[in-house]
Design a protein around this motif. Structure first.
Motif, PDB file in Angstrom:
ATOM      1  N   SER A 121       0.923  -1.084  -0.038  1.00 27.22           N
ATOM      2  CA  SER A 121       0.021   0.043  -0.087  1.00 27.22           C
ATOM      3  C   SER A 121       0.867   1.254   0.052  1.00 27.22           C
ATOM      4  O   SER A 121       0.649   2.221  -0.769  1.00 27.22           O
ATOM      5  N   TRP A 122       2.025   1.242   0.648  1.00 28.18           N
ATOM      6  CA  TRP A 122       2.778   2.383   0.773  1.00 28.18           C
ATOM      7  C   TRP A 122       3.504   2.573  -0.630  1.00 28.18           C
ATOM      8  O   TRP A 122       3.501   3.816  -0.970  1.00 28.18           O
ATOM      9  N   ARG A 123       3.841   1.584  -1.264  1.00 27.64           N
ATOM     10  CA  ARG A 123       4.508   1.685  -2.572  1.00 27.64           C
ATOM     11  C   ARG A 123       3.281   2.398  -3.809  1.00 27.64           C
ATOM     12  O   ARG A 123       3.718   3.165  -4.345  1.00 27.64           O
ATOM     13  N   GLN A 124       2.183   2.170  -3.479  1.00 27.36           N
ATOM     14  CA  GLN A 124       1.171   2.744  -4.307  1.00 27.36           C
ATOM     15  C   GLN A 124       0.941   4.220  -4.167  1.00 27.36           C
ATOM     16  O   GLN A 124       0.410   4.908  -5.091  1.00 27.36           O
ATOM     17  N   ALA A 125       1.252   4.876  -2.769  1.00 31.44           N
ATOM     18  CA  ALA A 125       0.886   6.038  -2.407  1.00 31.44           C
ATOM     19  C   ALA A 125       1.952   6.834  -2.394  1.00 31.44           C
ATOM     20  O   ALA A 125       2.070   7.925  -2.668  1.00 31.44           O
ATOM     21  N   ALA A 126       3.444   6.270  -2.294  1.00 32.87           N
ATOM     22  CA  ALA A 126       4.720   7.147  -2.224  1.00 32.87           C
ATOM     23  C   ALA A 126       4.957   7.571  -3.577  1.00 32.87           C
ATOM     24  O   ALA A 126       4.777   7.156  -4.496  1.00 32.87           O
ATOM     25  N   PRO A 127       5.570   8.641  -3.556  1.00 32.06           N
ATOM     26  CA  PRO A 127       6.258   9.314  -4.732  1.00 32.06           C
ATOM     27  C   PRO A 127       6.976   8.390  -5.316  1.00 32.06           C
ATOM     28  O   PRO A 127       7.913   7.832  -4.801  1.00 32.06           O
ATOM     29  N   ARG A 128       7.191   8.386  -6.632  1.00 30.99           N
ATOM     30  CA  ARG A 128       7.835   7.400  -7.556  1.00 30.99           C
ATOM     31  C   ARG A 128       9.447   7.607  -7.053  1.00 30.99           C
ATOM     32  O   ARG A 128      10.198   6.578  -6.848  1.00 30.99           O
ATOM     33  N   GLY A 129       9.922   8.865  -6.891  1.00 29.71           N
ATOM     34  CA  GLY A 129      11.297   8.887  -6.476  1.00 29.71           C
ATOM     35  C   GLY A 129      11.766   8.245  -5.202  1.00 29.71           C
ATOM     36  O   GLY A 129      12.805   7.666  -4.781  1.00 29.71           O
ATOM     37  N   LEU A 130      10.811   8.486  -3.963  1.00 30.07           N
ATOM     38  CA  LEU A 130      10.936   7.719  -2.862  1.00 30.07           C
ATOM     39  C   LEU A 130      10.873   6.331  -2.920  1.00 30.07           C
ATOM     40  O   LEU A 130      11.632   5.512  -2.494  1.00 30.07           O
ATOM     41  N   VAL A 131       9.941   5.792  -3.687  1.00 28.90           N
ATOM     42  CA  VAL A 131       9.918   4.261  -3.962  1.00 28.90           C
ATOM     43  C   VAL A 131      11.305   3.899  -4.576  1.00 28.90           C
ATOM     44  O   VAL A 131      11.794   2.878  -4.123  1.00 28.90           O
ATOM     45  N   ALA A 132      11.687   4.643  -5.536  1.00 26.95           N
ATOM     46  CA  ALA A 132      12.812   4.205  -6.387  1.00 26.95           C
ATOM     47  C   ALA A 132      14.294   4.274  -5.166  1.00 26.95           C
ATOM     48  O   ALA A 132      15.092   3.516  -5.447  1.00 26.95           O
ATOM     49  N   ALA A 133      14.201   5.191  -4.411  1.00 21.14           N
ATOM     50  CA  ALA A 133      15.274   5.398  -3.395  1.00 21.14           C
ATOM     51  C   ALA A 133      15.179   4.128  -2.331  1.00 21.14           C
ATOM     52  O   ALA A 133      16.365   4.282  -1.638  1.00 21.14           O
ATOM     53  N   HIS A 134      14.261   3.465  -2.303  1.00 20.10           N
ATOM     54  CA  HIS A 134      14.078   2.155  -1.414  1.00 20.10           C
ATOM     55  C   HIS A 134      13.942   0.910  -2.034  1.00 20.10           C
ATOM     56  O   HIS A 134      12.735   0.280  -1.742  1.00 20.10           O
ATOM     57  N   PRO A 135      14.727   0.567  -2.880  1.00 17.94           N
ATOM     58  CA  PRO A 135      14.452  -0.775  -3.702  1.00 17.94           C
ATOM     59  C   PRO A 135      14.516  -2.002  -2.745  1.00 17.94           C
ATOM     60  O   PRO A 135      13.734  -2.996  -3.089  1.00 17.94           O
ATOM     61  N   GLU A 136      14.907  -2.036  -1.364  1.00 15.60           N
ATOM     62  CA  GLU A 136      14.702  -2.920  -0.448  1.00 15.60           C
ATOM     63  C   GLU A 136      13.163  -3.348  -0.149  1.00 15.60           C
ATOM     64  O   GLU A 136      12.570  -4.255   0.317  1.00 15.60           O
ATOM     65  N   LEU A 137      12.202  -2.137  -0.570  1.00 18.47           N
ATOM     66  CA  LEU A 137      10.807  -2.366  -0.413  1.00 18.47           C
ATOM     67  C   LEU A 137      10.161  -2.705  -1.643  1.00 18.47           C
ATOM     68  O   LEU A 137       8.984  -2.915  -1.647  1.00 18.47           O
ATOM     69  N   SER A 138      10.840  -3.192  -2.528  1.00 21.57           N
ATOM     70  CA  SER A 138      10.004  -3.606  -3.805  1.00 21.57           C
ATOM     71  C   SER A 138       9.793  -5.109  -3.806  1.00 21.57           C
ATOM     72  O   SER A 138      10.345  -5.535  -2.861  1.00 21.57           O
ATOM     73  N   PRO A 139       8.725  -5.359  -4.498  1.00 21.34           N
ATOM     74  CA  PRO A 139       8.117  -6.795  -4.247  1.00 21.34           C
ATOM     75  C   PRO A 139       9.161  -7.846  -4.891  1.00 21.34           C
ATOM     76  O   PRO A 139      10.234  -7.394  -5.968  1.00 21.34           O
ATOM     77  N   PRO A 140       9.482  -9.012  -4.397  1.00 22.36           N
ATOM     78  CA  PRO A 140      10.397  -9.952  -4.903  1.00 22.36           C
ATOM     79  C   PRO A 140      10.006 -10.390  -6.517  1.00 22.36           C
ATOM     80  O   PRO A 140       8.901 -10.255  -6.729  1.00 22.36           O
ATOM     81  N   ARG A 141      11.089 -10.378  -7.230  1.00 19.36           N
ATOM     82  CA  ARG A 141      11.039 -10.597  -8.634  1.00 19.36           C
ATOM     83  C   ARG A 141      10.429 -12.287  -8.553  1.00 19.36           C
ATOM     84  O   ARG A 141      11.105 -13.100  -8.063  1.00 19.36           O
ATOM     85  N   ALA A 142       9.846 -12.461  -9.723  1.00 20.29           N
ATOM     86  CA  ALA A 142       9.323 -13.797  -9.726  1.00 20.29           C
ATOM     87  C   ALA A 142      10.539 -14.705 -10.622  1.00 20.29           C
ATOM     88  O   ALA A 142      11.176 -14.136 -11.203  1.00 20.29           O
ATOM     89  N   GLU A 143      10.572 -15.813 -10.389  1.00 14.16           N
ATOM     90  CA  GLU A 143      11.661 -16.565 -10.922  1.00 14.16           C
ATOM     91  C   GLU A 143      11.743 -16.549 -12.336  1.00 14.16           C
ATOM     92  O   GLU A 143      10.579 -16.665 -13.029  1.00 14.16           O
ATOM     93  N   GLY A 144      12.592 -16.381 -13.231  1.00 16.64           N
ATOM     94  CA  GLY A 144      12.869 -16.362 -14.535  1.00 16.64           C
ATOM     95  C   GLY A 144      12.263 -15.140 -15.093  1.00 16.64           C
ATOM     96  O   GLY A 144      12.016 -14.963 -16.149  1.00 16.64           O
ATOM     97  N   GLY A 145      11.796 -14.133 -14.384  1.00 14.72           N
ATOM     98  CA  GLY A 145      11.291 -12.815 -14.823  1.00 14.72           C
ATOM     99  C   GLY A 145      12.245 -11.860 -14.834  1.00 14.72           C
ATOM    100  O   GLY A 145      12.815 -10.951 -15.129  1.00 14.72           O
TER     101      GLY A 145
END
Length: 124
Positions: free
Chosen positions: A100-124
């Motif tokens: 929910s935080w990622r959906q509301a946060a400014p893009r730059g803030l989300v980009a500055a915190h890659p540790e809060l990105s969802p895990p990538r799917a295998e092979g993707g």
């Protein structure tokens, strides 16, 4: 299953970058960049979070004991209600709040915190 509470919601939400708490309509809300990404209900047993309409339908269908919408909210309502105590553990609560935080946060803030990105799917 761990019995989670509104205190757990508050602690996790406020641990996310640039999050503030503000009362709105008598309810605690959690904001990033001035936008609400979570709110506690009056009785502290449920919370509202941002959620895409597609994901919302999937979550409600697959786990109705955890996720629901309030009666009268239309198909385009991009929020979801969560029964806090029904969540498995703090990790699941953290995942819900972080999404929910990622959906509301400014893009730059989300980009500055890659540790809060969802895990990538295998092979993707």
């Amino acid at each position: 299953m761990t019995s989670l509470t509104a205190d757990d919601v508050r602690a996790i939400a406020l641990s996310l970058p640039d999050t503030t708490e503000k009362l709105a309509g008598g309810q605690p809300t959690f904001r990033v960049g001035g936008k609400i990404f979570a709110s506690l209900a009056d009785d502290d047993t449920t919370m509202g979070v941002k959620c895409s309409v597609d994901e919302r339908a999937e979550l409600i269908a697959s786990e109705p004991e955890k996720f629901f919408v309030r009666e009268g909210h239309g198909d385009n309502y991009a929020w979801l209600r969560v029964r806090i105590a029904a969540l498995e553990d703090a990790a699941e609560l953290t995942a819900v709040l972080t999404d929910s935080w990622r959906q509301a946060a400014p893009r730059g803030l989300v980009a500055a915190h890659p540790e809060l990105s969802p895990p990538r799917a295998e092979g993707g």
